[in-house]
Design an enzyme around this catalytic site. Sequence first.
Site: not given
Length: 182
Positions: A8-10, A13
């Site tokens: 996930t990007s962050t 999430q």
Amino acid sequence: MLIGYARTSTLDQIAGLLAQKEALTGIGCEKLFEEQTSSVGTRSALQAALEFVREGDTLMVTKLDRLARSVRHLGEIVEALERKGVGLRVLDLGLDTANATGKLMLNVLGAVAQFEREMMLERQREGIAKAKADGKYRGRKPTAQFKRAEVLCLLAAGTPKREIARVTGISERSVYRVLSEA
């Protein structure tokens, strides 16, 4: 052996990462590499997964955008996997690079995904330019400047800069910036 890769990007999430992990373990992945980092940042778990896979293994991801940031990057990953005799499967697309059709579809869908991303960024830039022209866009609020007095007070009390950053919720670089502007 089936090897899974989830990203996930962050850090926010968590549910997305858990869903990816469940899907990958549910399909039978024996080893799972996971990380929470931007696609443009350093992705150590992806590197570890690419180093770990052996001939006959299959690297599995839930979605194409979890693996590659561009068609070129996707091509580099697929090429590295092919050199090692490793397949790639993308669950949500039902793609498998073990056959010629899967390889073709992977490249086509990768190009479409990159096009879609570039169009979204173009629309975003246009929207920001319009909002600026209308006087409605001011950018992100300067968080560190709002905490300037607190930072200076903590500095005066002898608190280490790293601790100030942690306590105030701003970056250590912002602490140094406040100090240099004071």
